[in-house]
Design an enzyme around this catalytic site. Structure first.
Site, PDB file in Angstrom:
ATOM      1  N   SER A 140      -3.173  -0.512   4.770  1.00 32.73           N
ATOM      2  CA  SER A 140      -3.914  -0.560   3.505  1.00 32.73           C
ATOM      3  C   SER A 140      -4.552  -1.928   3.371  1.00 32.73           C
ATOM      4  CB  SER A 140      -2.972  -0.301   2.326  1.00 32.73           C
ATOM      5  OG  SER A 140      -3.588  -0.646   1.097  1.00 32.73           O
ATOM      6  N   TYR A 151       4.749  -2.347  -2.890  1.00 33.70           N
ATOM      7  CA  TYR A 151       3.829  -1.700  -1.960  1.00 33.70           C
ATOM      8  C   TYR A 151       3.087  -2.738  -1.122  1.00 33.70           C
ATOM      9  CZ  TYR A 151      -0.128   1.152  -0.360  1.00 33.70           C
ATOM     10  OH  TYR A 151      -1.079   1.784   0.403  1.00 33.70           O
TER      11      TYR A 151
END
Length: 313
Positions: free
Chosen positions: A178, A191
């Protein structure tokens, strides 16, 4: 008879567009032939991106090992792949239950994956767990679960298939990461931390295994937009103009089909690093390196605006 000057530029544009189209068609054809007979593992085949990848690689003639946490979903994907497929051109996929949140099962999973074909040519780590919450509300248990799925799971599986790749002196490991593995965004502490850890691990791995002919690729994308754009029923609270513009750019996302095509191209062209993002996230990455105080100020302003919006509701 010479062409009028005004016709030269449009003609060049048409020719360039034609060449670009031919190039894309050739690359699309080559992408299928390059993965033929390759053993490809997809760690989360039942997700939107995983399913798109499964269809692409299956059509290309790859020997798929599809992993996921749900046997029913894996069987449904198996049926969708094999129902209309030509058995002379494609291979029936192998199915393996894989749950990165259960790290104790990883040794058995690695053995099962390797036993399917005796080797792994391409490992696509696309499993991910997302979390959005203020830091103080996230428990240690959730932190650990996110780290297991986003970092310890992929890294453990990569270590497990590495001996077969080293012995054959070939292989490709793809981490579908990501943009938050490079840029930390507020309310996504766990995250972002897990994605930063995964990015660092696979960056180190890339250098360590290059001498064995093994390629390690990382793909950093913005959030995956699998749904149609929502219709606005009421106007949103007014935000700081700069923060609002950045938010609008970040919420465009990337379609699963687009990301799956990028994964296929990354495997075929052996790209080591890919950033799949709109211009604003790319600019933010540059600001993080060159002018961090400015980026920190913009992010903090966005947090203040969101808190104010919640208070007004």
């Amino acid at each position: 008879m010479a062409l009028p000057t005004v016709m030269v530029l449009p003609l060049l544009i048409v020719v360039a567009a034609g060449l670009y189209y031919i190039y894309n068609e050739v690359m699309r054809f080559m992408s299928k032939s390059l993965v033929r007979n390759k053993v490809v593992v997809i760690t989360d085949a039942v997700s939107g991106v995983g399913t798109e990848c499964a269809h692409l690689f299956h059509k290309g003639g790859a020997r798929l090992i599809l992993c996921g946490t749900s046997w029913d979903k894996l069987e449904s994907l198996y049926d969708s792949l094999t129902n209309d497929a030509d058995p002379r051109e494609t291979f029936a996929p192998k199915l393996v239950i894989l749950d990165f949140s259960d790290m104790e099962s990883m040794e058995d999973v690695v053995a099962e994956v390797v036993e399917c074909y005796g080797c792994v040519d391409v490992l696509i780590c696309n499993s991910s767990m997302k979390m959005k919450a203020p830091v103080q509300t996230v428990s240690l248990e959730i932190d650990r679960n996110i780290m297991d799925i986003n970092y310890f799971g992929p890294s453990t599986l990569a270590k497990g298939v590495l001996p077969t790749m080293i012995s054959r002196r070939s292989g490709h490991i793809v981490l579908v990461n990501s943009i938050q593995g490079r840029l930390a965004v507020p309310f996504r502490s766990s995250y972002a931390a897990s994605k930063h850890a995964a990015q660092a691990f696979f960056d180190c791995l890339r250098a360590e295994v290059e001498e064995y002919g093994i390629v390690v690729s990382t793909i950093s994308h913005t959030f995956i937009n699998a749904s149609a754009p929502p219709t606005a029923e009421q106007p949103a609270p007014k935000q700081n103009s700069l923060a609002a513009f950045i938010t609008s750019q970040l919420t465009h996302g990337v379609r699963p089909s687009v990301l799956a095509n990028e994964i296929m191209q990354t495997v075929n062209r052996k790209r080591k690093e890919v950033v799949l993002a709109h211009p604003i996230p790319r600019v933010a990455l540059c600001l993080r390196s060159l002018f961090p105080p400015f980026l920190f100020a913009v992010l903090a302003a966005g947090v203040k605006d969101s808190v104010l919006a919640e208070q007004m509701q």
